[in-house]
Design a protein around this motif. Structure first.
Motif, short mmCIF file in Angstrom:
data_model
loop_
_atom_site.label_atom_id
_atom_site.label_comp_id
_atom_site.label_asym_id
_atom_site.label_seq_id
_atom_site.Cartn_x
_atom_site.Cartn_y
_atom_site.Cartn_z
N PHE A 25 -1.52 -61.96 -26.41
CA PHE A 25 -2.37 -62.53 -26.99
C PHE A 25 -3.47 -62.48 -28.15
O PHE A 25 -4.20 -62.57 -29.10
CB PHE A 25 -3.13 -64.01 -26.57
CG PHE A 25 -4.19 -63.28 -25.36
CD1 PHE A 25 -4.86 -63.17 -25.74
CD2 PHE A 25 -3.84 -62.66 -23.95
CE1 PHE A 25 -6.31 -63.48 -25.38
CE2 PHE A 25 -5.06 -63.20 -23.19
CZ PHE A 25 -6.11 -62.76 -23.54
N ARG A 26 -3.56 -61.01 -27.82
CA ARG A 26 -5.32 -60.48 -28.38
C ARG A 26 -4.66 -59.35 -29.20
O ARG A 26 -5.35 -58.94 -30.42
CB ARG A 26 -6.26 -59.63 -27.45
CG ARG A 26 -6.76 -60.87 -26.74
CD ARG A 26 -8.05 -60.58 -25.96
NE ARG A 26 -9.25 -59.53 -27.32
CZ ARG A 26 -9.65 -59.23 -26.88
NH1 ARG A 26 -10.08 -58.23 -25.95
NH2 ARG A 26 -11.01 -57.90 -27.89
N ARG A 27 -3.18 -59.09 -29.34
CA ARG A 27 -2.64 -58.02 -31.04
C ARG A 27 -2.42 -58.86 -31.63
O ARG A 27 -2.16 -60.28 -31.57
CB ARG A 27 -0.94 -57.94 -29.81
CG ARG A 27 -1.36 -56.77 -28.86
CD ARG A 27 0.03 -56.29 -28.90
NE ARG A 27 0.25 -56.08 -27.92
CZ ARG A 27 0.92 -56.12 -26.50
NH1 ARG A 27 2.30 -57.15 -27.23
NH2 ARG A 27 1.37 -56.34 -25.64
N PRO A 28 -2.53 -58.66 -32.92
CA PRO A 28 -2.32 -59.32 -34.30
C PRO A 28 -0.88 -59.73 -34.43
O PRO A 28 0.16 -58.74 -33.68
CB PRO A 28 -1.87 -58.40 -35.40
CG PRO A 28 -3.08 -56.96 -34.75
CD PRO A 28 -3.39 -57.03 -33.11
N ALA A 29 -0.48 -61.00 -34.80
CA ALA A 29 0.79 -61.62 -34.30
C ALA A 29 1.48 -60.51 -34.91
O ALA A 29 2.48 -60.77 -34.41
CB ALA A 29 0.76 -62.85 -34.45
#
Length: 131
Positions: free
Chosen positions: A107-111
């Motif tokens: 959820f913290r990574r670029p999509a």
């Protein structure tokens, strides 16, 4: 947060060219140059060393990169559009630095990176059993 870390770039893959195209393939060097410029422009990434390699594996996904530092998980991504997604790589690096062990929750990574993860490597364990 580590003082220095390494961004590894795969620069060996060349773009597909027609048999009549005599121009030199520059995808690998262009990838390196674009990311170097983006990293140099990011104040939080001053400890980044960039190393180029002829192959990082995962050749089905061009433009691969990994990031590593002592005591942290290393992460390998592929399929990055060198000319248009360098800021996404910078955003990931900044987030990776914020995570104490180098594991960036999905959820913290670029999509756009979510489905481009090729692998994670745990930190090397020293002789005393510590990372």
């Amino acid at each position: 947060m580590p003082k220095t870390f390494t961004l590894h770039l795969c620069v060996g893959c060349m773009p597909a060219r027609s048999a009549s195209d005599d121009s030199p393939a520059v995808e690998g060097q262009a990838w390196h140059d674009v990311l170097r410029s983006a990293v140099e422009d990011a104040p939080g990434l001053s400890g980044c060393r960039i190393q180029s390699f002829s192959c990082l594996g995962g050749c089905g996904s061009r433009s691969r990169f990994s990031v590593s530092a002592p005591g942290r998980w290393s992460i390998l991504f592929g399929g990055i559009e060198a000319g248009t997604e360098s800021q996404m790589v910078v955003a990931f690096l900044e987030t990776w630095l914020e995570c104490p062990d180098g594991i960036v929750p999905k959820f913290r990574r670029p999509a756009a990176l979510t489905r481009r993860l090729l692998g994670r490597v745990p930190p090397m364990i020293s002789g005393d059993g510590h990372a």
